[in-house]
Design a protein around this motif. Structure first.
Motif, short mmCIF file in Angstrom:
data_model
loop_
_atom_site.label_atom_id
_atom_site.label_comp_id
_atom_site.label_asym_id
_atom_site.label_seq_id
_atom_site.Cartn_x
_atom_site.Cartn_y
_atom_site.Cartn_z
N UNK A 154 0.78 -1.24 -0.20
CA UNK A 154 -0.01 -0.10 -0.03
C UNK A 154 0.81 1.26 -0.06
N UNK A 155 2.22 1.19 0.08
CA UNK A 155 3.19 2.17 0.25
C UNK A 155 4.30 2.01 -0.58
N UNK A 156 3.86 2.47 -2.00
CA UNK A 156 4.85 2.00 -2.99
C UNK A 156 5.56 3.33 -3.75
N UNK A 157 5.61 4.49 -3.11
CA UNK A 157 6.33 5.56 -3.55
C UNK A 157 7.91 5.32 -3.27
N UNK A 158 8.65 6.26 -3.66
CA UNK A 158 10.24 6.06 -3.68
C UNK A 158 10.97 6.25 -2.36
N UNK A 159 10.18 7.46 -1.58
CA UNK A 159 11.05 7.69 -0.18
C UNK A 159 11.16 6.56 0.67
N UNK A 160 12.37 6.33 1.22
CA UNK A 160 12.55 5.35 2.11
C UNK A 160 12.85 3.84 1.73
N UNK A 161 13.38 3.77 0.22
CA UNK A 161 13.61 2.61 -0.48
C UNK A 161 14.75 2.16 0.16
N UNK A 162 14.73 0.55 0.42
CA UNK A 162 15.91 0.29 0.80
C UNK A 162 16.20 -1.13 -0.14
N UNK A 163 17.05 -1.61 -0.95
CA UNK A 163 17.34 -2.61 -1.60
C UNK A 163 16.02 -2.87 -2.64
N UNK A 164 15.41 -1.69 -3.01
CA UNK A 164 14.28 -1.82 -3.92
C UNK A 164 12.97 -1.63 -3.45
N UNK A 165 12.95 -1.62 -2.21
CA UNK A 165 11.64 -1.56 -1.53
C UNK A 165 11.73 -1.08 -0.17
N UNK A 166 10.64 -0.59 0.51
CA UNK A 166 10.57 0.31 1.50
C UNK A 166 10.89 -0.81 2.78
N UNK A 167 11.60 -0.24 3.48
CA UNK A 167 11.93 -0.65 4.71
C UNK A 167 10.83 -0.77 5.77
N UNK A 168 10.89 -1.83 6.54
CA UNK A 168 9.83 -2.00 7.64
C UNK A 168 9.52 -0.67 8.24
N UNK A 169 10.49 -0.11 8.85
CA UNK A 169 10.47 1.16 9.49
C UNK A 169 9.69 2.19 8.73
N UNK A 170 9.84 2.37 7.47
CA UNK A 170 9.25 3.38 6.77
C UNK A 170 7.78 2.86 6.31
N UNK A 171 7.65 1.70 6.39
CA UNK A 171 6.27 1.25 5.89
C UNK A 171 5.51 1.51 7.09
N UNK A 172 5.97 1.20 8.43
CA UNK A 172 4.91 1.49 9.50
C UNK A 172 4.99 2.94 9.56
N UNK A 173 5.94 3.77 9.56
CA UNK A 173 5.89 5.14 9.73
C UNK A 173 4.72 5.77 8.74
N UNK A 174 4.59 5.34 7.53
CA UNK A 174 3.79 5.78 6.74
C UNK A 174 2.41 5.28 7.15
N UNK A 175 2.14 4.30 7.58
CA UNK A 175 0.85 3.80 7.90
C UNK A 175 0.38 4.57 9.21
N UNK A 176 1.38 4.88 10.23
CA UNK A 176 0.74 5.51 11.33
C UNK A 176 0.33 6.98 10.78
N UNK A 177 1.37 7.78 9.88
CA UNK A 177 0.94 8.95 9.53
C UNK A 177 -0.53 9.03 8.96
N UNK A 178 -0.77 7.93 8.08
CA UNK A 178 -2.10 7.79 7.36
C UNK A 178 -3.24 7.76 8.42
#
Length: 491
Positions: free
Chosen positions: A244-268
């Protein structure tokens, strides 16, 4: 719903609380809520049938005629009472029994009356409508009481400094209800301050207890079972949320890091809780500023400067503001309500026929709502004042124990949406709905129990915290991220 063609195989176990069990339809977006009773009540089936009928109707009436006008038409779905075939209910009870948590099996599902409450399944949005293959997400939050008592009747000073939830955690741990203490503080969530709200949701993720759940396509993917031993698996949750969070910010080895995903989710989640149905993008939403004395809790792990000096305000029509306003109908605290309850009881001993006029057991109609709204401001010694404050307290207690459902679904770039419902233009876009549920009336005769429980919680907290501990958290834990576009989608 064709009641004469009900098949238990079309329904699956969804969850349950202390007083009811919920099943959801495997194809349609609807749920059935059935009452539960202690096993010994099964011997009185006729009495149980009449009791269930009254109870189910009172739940609908209270939600529709009292809570919906107070909380807002857009947020409340009252449902409808249905009479189910008894054979279907009995087979359904056997089908879901093996899925029920062991600690919930001290009560049995009502298989005698056939009465149930039919509601929309708020964990689902029609994702296909938005041209997206990803299943909708749903977050269920039980925010609890969002202010400190300010009544002159409060006898213990700690109640003015530490919120009920934080004090109750100590008592629940001591009694074995939970294995670990939650660091969540409702006052942080209700503050309207994005940093405080971020940490509040983060603490709910770390220790959800029964206050935080996540559903994906209607299936529970995150939540705490009763008295769970294991800590939540954040990596597994991030894996579920990553699509659900596929934009470029926070990419690590081609995909979002777990920390960045959870951060985006909390913001939503925080953005959804702050948004208003009635505020346009061009107009500045009206704010509600909690008074300093009620705005922060000394037990919160956040830094004192952030608690005291942060920008704390809620949009007047946000779901949190609506809930908080109803909660604050309890302006006397249980310590001020209990003497009024005894006044009512003494009056009823002399005039038992007045029970109906005072609407102690309902009906929950326009007249009841008027009693809640138009209670005299000052105590003139009358029974009208006493029962008005008791009614207000019961309504406030319902708001303190309600749940908020935030249902999210990705929507396409070309989807036409009302501009007044957008927060900020950003990518990717999410459409969502916010609802309030668990709006049952609280029993009048539970007030003495609440009075005793309040005393137990406060006294235990004072004993267990005789030596102060530094529980402040570093502000460096806070992470700022850009917001997403969230769009309301009415259910």
């Amino acid at each position: 719903m064709e009641l004469d063609k009900m098949d238990e195989n079309d329904w699956k176990y969804h969850g349950e609380g202390n007083k009811s069990l919920v099943v959801s339809h495997v194809q349609h977006s609807s749920v059935l809520r059935l009452l539960k009773y202690p096993s010994q009540d099964a011997e009185h089936s006729q009495q149980t049938t009449e009791q269930a009928c009254r109870h189910i109707h009172s739940i609908v009436d209270f939600s529709k005629n009292v809570m919906k006008p107070l909380l807002g038409e857009a947020y409340v779905h009252s449902g409808e009472v249905v009479k189910l075939p008894l054979d279907f209910v009995r087979h359904l009870s056997l089908k879901v029994q093996q899925e029920r948590p062991e600690l919930r099996c001290d009560k049995v599902m009502d298989t005698f009356s056939g009465y149930a409450l039919c509601l929309p399944n708020l964990t689902q949005l029609n994702a296909c409508h938005f041209g997206d293959h990803r299943l909708p997400l749903c977050v269920e939050i039980k925010p609890k009481c969002g202010f400190l008592p300010f009544s002159v009747h409060v006898s213990k000073e700690c109640k003015r400094r530490v919120c009920r939830f934080c004090m109750h955690q100590h008592y629940k741990l001591a009694n074995g209800k939970w294995k670990r203490q939650s660091r969540y503080c409702p006052l942080d969530l209700f503050s309207g301050n994005k940093q405080r709200m971020y940490i509040a949701v983060k603490h709910l993720l770390e220790e959800p207890q029964n206050n935080f759940k996540i559903f994906k396509g209607g299936e529970l993917i995150f939540g705490c079972k009763d008295a769970a031993e294991q800590t939540p698996d954040m990596s597994a949750l991030a894996q579920q949320l990553r699509p659900y969070f596929t934009h470029n910010a926070g990419l690590y080895k081609g995909h979002l890091s777990a920390k960045a995903v959870l951060n985006e989710f909390i913001q939503v989640v925080s953005s959804a809780l702050l948004s208003s149905w009635s505020c346009s993008r061009t107009a500045e939403p009206k704010k509600v500023h909690p008074a300093d004395a009620r705005g922060y809790c000394e037990a919160s792990p956040l830094h004192r400067d952030l608690l005291r000096n942060g920008n704390n305000s809620l949009s007047k029509d946000s779901v949190l503001s609506r809930i908080l306003q109803v909660q604050m109908l309890d302006n006397l605290d249980i310590e001020g309500i209990y003497p009024l309850y005894k006044r009512v009881e003494q009056y009823l001993e002399e005039f038992p026929k007045e029970r109906s006029r005072l609407q102690i057991d309902g009906p929950y109609n326009d007249s009841y709502l008027e009693k809640v709204k138009n209670c005299p401001a000052e105590d003139d010694g009358s029974i009208e004042y006493a029962i008005g404050k008791v009614h207000q307290y019961r309504v406030a207690m319902t708001a303190k124990d309600c749940s908020v459902m935030i249902t999210l679904a990705p929507c396409g770039e070309d989807q036409v949406l009302e501009s007044t419902l957008e927060i900020q233009p950003a990518k990717p876009r999410l459409t969502y709905s916010v609802s309030i549920l668990d709006l049952d009336p609280k029993p009048y005769d539970a007030i003495p129990y609440q009075h005793k429980l309040d005393s137990k919680i406060v006294n235990y907290y004072l004993r267990s915290t005789h030596s102060k501990q530094d529980r402040s958290a570093s502000p460096s834990l806070l992470m700022e991220r850009e917001e997403r576009t969230l769009v309301f989608h009415p259910v």
